[in-house]
Design an enzyme around this catalytic site. Structure first.
Site, PDB file in Angstrom:
ATOM      1  N   TYR A   1      35.724  39.235  27.501  1.00 43.23           N
ATOM      2  CA  TYR A   1      36.889  39.537  28.357  1.00 43.23           C
ATOM      3  C   TYR A   1      36.899  41.023  28.694  1.00 43.23           C
ATOM      4  CZ  TYR A   1      41.766  40.785  29.334  1.00 43.23           C
ATOM      5  OH  TYR A   1      42.916  41.333  29.874  1.00 43.23           O
TER       6      TYR A   1
HETATM    7  N1  LIG Z   1      50.093  39.796  30.007  1.00 41.46           N
HETATM    8  C1  LIG Z   1      49.690  40.957  29.480  1.00 41.46           C
HETATM    9  O1  LIG Z   1      50.307  41.479  28.510  1.00 41.46           O
HETATM   10  C2  LIG Z   1      48.510  41.681  30.056  1.00 41.46           C
HETATM   11  C3  LIG Z   1      47.919  41.250  31.243  1.00 41.46           C
HETATM   12  N2  LIG Z   1      46.840  41.923  31.749  1.00 41.46           N
HETATM   13  C4  LIG Z   1      46.262  41.472  33.023  1.00 41.46           C
HETATM   14  O2  LIG Z   1      47.298  41.352  33.988  1.00 41.46           O
HETATM   15  C5  LIG Z   1      47.055  40.214  34.842  1.00 41.46           C
HETATM   16  C6  LIG Z   1      48.257  39.278  34.783  1.00 41.46           C
HETATM   17  O3  LIG Z   1      48.450  38.890  33.419  1.00 41.46           O
HETATM   18  P1  LIG Z   1      49.219  37.510  33.090  1.00 41.46           P
HETATM   19  O4  LIG Z   1      50.300  37.307  34.069  1.00 41.46           O
HETATM   20  O5  LIG Z   1      49.517  37.494  31.638  1.00 41.46           O
HETATM   21  O6  LIG Z   1      48.074  36.444  33.412  1.00 41.46           O
HETATM   22  P2  LIG Z   1      47.987  34.898  32.967  1.00 41.46           P
HETATM   23  O7  LIG Z   1      47.196  34.805  31.705  1.00 41.46           O
HETATM   24  O8  LIG Z   1      49.356  34.327  33.023  1.00 41.46           O
HETATM   25  O9  LIG Z   1      47.028  34.294  34.135  1.00 41.46           O
HETATM   26  C7  LIG Z   1      47.353  34.508  35.483  1.00 41.46           C
HETATM   27  C8  LIG Z   1      46.871  33.360  36.305  1.00 41.46           C
HETATM   28  O10 LIG Z   1      45.445  33.365  36.426  1.00 41.46           O
HETATM   29  C9  LIG Z   1      45.105  32.068  36.911  1.00 41.46           C
HETATM   30  N3  LIG Z   1      43.715  31.738  36.618  1.00 41.46           N
HETATM   31  C10 LIG Z   1      43.088  31.821  35.434  1.00 41.46           C
HETATM   32  N4  LIG Z   1      41.814  31.384  35.542  1.00 41.46           N
HETATM   33  C11 LIG Z   1      41.640  31.013  36.841  1.00 41.46           C
HETATM   34  C12 LIG Z   1      40.560  30.466  37.573  1.00 41.46           C
HETATM   35  N5  LIG Z   1      39.391  30.202  36.991  1.00 41.46           N
HETATM   36  N6  LIG Z   1      40.752  30.197  38.889  1.00 41.46           N
HETATM   37  C13 LIG Z   1      41.944  30.453  39.485  1.00 41.46           C
HETATM   38  N7  LIG Z   1      43.004  30.968  38.847  1.00 41.46           N
HETATM   39  C14 LIG Z   1      42.860  31.240  37.532  1.00 41.46           C
HETATM   40  C15 LIG Z   1      46.048  31.095  36.217  1.00 41.46           C
HETATM   41  O11 LIG Z   1      46.386  30.085  37.162  1.00 41.46           O
HETATM   42  P3  LIG Z   1      47.144  28.703  36.855  1.00 41.46           P
HETATM   43  O12 LIG Z   1      48.243  29.015  35.855  1.00 41.46           O
HETATM   44  O13 LIG Z   1      47.686  28.308  38.219  1.00 41.46           O
HETATM   45  O14 LIG Z   1      46.114  27.729  36.318  1.00 41.46           O
HETATM   46  C16 LIG Z   1      47.223  31.976  35.784  1.00 41.46           C
HETATM   47  O15 LIG Z   1      48.461  31.589  36.318  1.00 41.46           O
HETATM   48  C17 LIG Z   1      45.752  39.602  34.345  1.00 41.46           C
HETATM   49  O16 LIG Z   1      44.667  40.074  35.104  1.00 41.46           O
HETATM   50  C18 LIG Z   1      45.650  40.097  32.923  1.00 41.46           C
HETATM   51  O17 LIG Z   1      44.311  40.132  32.438  1.00 41.46           O
HETATM   52  C19 LIG Z   1      46.288  43.008  31.115  1.00 41.46           C
HETATM   53  C20 LIG Z   1      46.820  43.450  29.943  1.00 41.46           C
HETATM   54  C21 LIG Z   1      47.996  42.842  29.345  1.00 41.46           C
HETATM   55  N1  LIG Z   2      45.049  36.905  31.574  1.00 40.53           N
HETATM   56  C1  LIG Z   2      45.650  37.541  30.546  1.00 40.53           C
HETATM   57  N2  LIG Z   2      45.159  38.712  30.101  1.00 40.53           N
HETATM   58  C2  LIG Z   2      45.768  39.317  29.035  1.00 40.53           C
HETATM   59  C3  LIG Z   2      46.898  38.768  28.436  1.00 40.53           C
HETATM   60  C4  LIG Z   2      47.411  37.534  28.957  1.00 40.53           C
HETATM   61  O1  LIG Z   2      48.418  36.998  28.461  1.00 40.53           O
HETATM   62  N3  LIG Z   2      46.755  36.968  30.003  1.00 40.53           N
HETATM   63  N4  LIG Z   2      47.527  39.390  27.387  1.00 40.53           N
HETATM   64  C5  LIG Z   2      47.019  40.513  26.855  1.00 40.53           C
HETATM   65  C6  LIG Z   2      47.742  41.104  25.654  1.00 40.53           C
HETATM   66  O2  LIG Z   2      49.099  41.320  25.983  1.00 40.53           O
HETATM   67  C7  LIG Z   2      47.173  42.421  25.146  1.00 40.53           C
HETATM   68  O3  LIG Z   2      47.242  43.385  26.171  1.00 40.53           O
HETATM   69  C8  LIG Z   2      48.001  42.939  23.985  1.00 40.53           C
HETATM   70  O4  LIG Z   2      47.859  42.143  22.879  1.00 40.53           O
HETATM   71  C9  LIG Z   2      45.796  41.137  27.371  1.00 40.53           C
HETATM   72  N5  LIG Z   2      45.273  40.467  28.536  1.00 40.53           N
END
Ligand SMILES: NC(=O)C1=CN([C@@H]2O[C@H](COP(=O)(O)OP(=O)(O)OC[C@H]3O[C@@H](n4cnc5c(N)ncnc54)[C@H](OP(=O)(O)O)[C@@H]3O)[C@@H](O)[C@H]2O)C=CC1
Ligand SMILES: Nc1nc2c(c(=O)[nH]1)N=C([C@H](O)[C@@H](O)CO)CN2
Length: 237
Positions: free
Chosen positions: A147
């Site tokens: 990742y």
């Molecule tokens: N949440 C956090 O604390 C953090 C988030 N991030 C980054 O921020 C962004 C948003 O995070 P977050 O909202 O938690 O994300 P999520 O984990 O909720 O994923 C976002 C969406 O990505 C879609 N997705 C995943 N795989 C695929 C695929 N193969 N094809 C099409 N769509 C796909 C899913 O669609 P569906 O549900 O419709 O299947 C999901 O709704 C991400 O890039 C994440 O890596 C970075 C650090 C921390």
């Molecule tokens: N696609 C996602 N990416 C990440 C997520 C998540 O929920 N969906 N969450 C994290 C964590 O919050 C991390 O930043 C702290 O433990 C990272 N990326």
């Protein structure tokens, strides 16, 4: 009518918050989703165009590009948000894990940018590409190795596309640390995650929304990383 903003993975959490905020600010919005949820119907009701797209195959990416082109001849911005946070602890098939992480976090933005960059050039004002990566792009992760590597690859694409598409298109990275916990995160996990930053809080999607709006309103920022990490890089104990 201004050109739309394209947001990938907008059926929940950060992507959904981005779509809702941009719609409320009168941007036309195109979203992609993989799983049709009530949230997608709500976005469509609010005026968004919703495209079903699964980026796990090259065909799925290509079909998404063609679907976007059917809906618009121009784009104000592309926000690559779609992501899966998969860990090595959940599999022994590391080859598939590595491939799937690179597929969604690096190959998808790469192919979509190459396939849609001409639509970003039909604007008078600047256009934007925003890659949402992760704090771990620069420090790695012992529990999410593939990742983290894929997010680092996505950031490197920021540097390349910024050079390729300047001066009309700005290309930047937003690198969050903790934004939102997931259902099922227990108290111990949450306590540990909160302790990793100076701010020691779960900011919610609004932290990413604010960062996106800063970049969309900027006129001189490109090839940059906007760290949105609560000071995690300074928390040593
Ligand atoms: N949440 C956090 O604390 C953090 C988030 N991030 C980054 O921020 C962004 C948003 O995070 P977050 O909202 O938690 O994300 P999520 O984990 O909720 O994923 C976002 C969406 O990505 C879609 N997705 C995943 N795989 C695929 C695929 N193969 N094809 C099409 N769509 C796909 C899913 O669609 P569906 O549900 O419709 O299947 C999901 O709704 C991400 O890039 C994440 O890596 C970075 C650090 C921390
Ligand atoms: N696609 C996602 N990416 C990440 C997520 C998540 O929920 N969906 N969450 C994290 C964590 O919050 C991390 O930043 C702290 O433990 C990272 N990326």
């Amino acid at each position: 009518m201004p050109n739309p903003v394209l947001i990938t993975g907008a059926s929940q959490r950060v992507g959904l918050a981005l779509a809702e905020n941009l719609l409320s600010n009168n941007y036309p919005v195109i979203v992609t989703y993989r799983t049709h949820k009530a949230s997608i119907a709500q976005l469509e009701k609010a005026g968004a165009v919703a495209i079903c797209a699964d980026f796990s195959t090259d065909q799925g990416i290509a079909e998404c590009i063609e679907a976007v082109k059917k809906h618009t001849t121009g784009l104000r911005a592309i926000i690559h948000n779609a992501s899966e946070w998969n860990s090595e602890k959940n599999t022994s098939d590391y080859a598939s894990l590595f491939d799937s992480m690179m597929q969604v976090h690096a190959k998808t933005p790469y192919l979509m940018n190459m396939g849609l960059k001409a639509l970003l050039n039909t604007q008078q004002e600047a256009a934007d590409i925003i890659h949402i990566t992760d704090f771990v792009q620069s420090v790695g992760s012992e529990k999410h190795l593939a990742y983290a590597a894929s997010k680092a690859a996505l950031h490197n694409l920021t540097l390349s596309f910024a050079q390729m598409l300047a001066p009309h298109v700005k290309v930047n990275t937003i690198a969050p640390a903790l934004l939102m916990f997931n259902d099922g995160d227990d108290a111990a996990y949450k306590e540990k995650a909160l302790s990793k930053s100076l701010m020691q809080t779960e900011p919610g999607a609004v932290a990413a929304v604010d960062a996106v709006n800063y970049l969309l309103n900027s006129t001189y920022v490109t090839g940059e990383t906007l760290q949105v990490n609560g000071g995690r890089h300074l928390k040593f104990n």
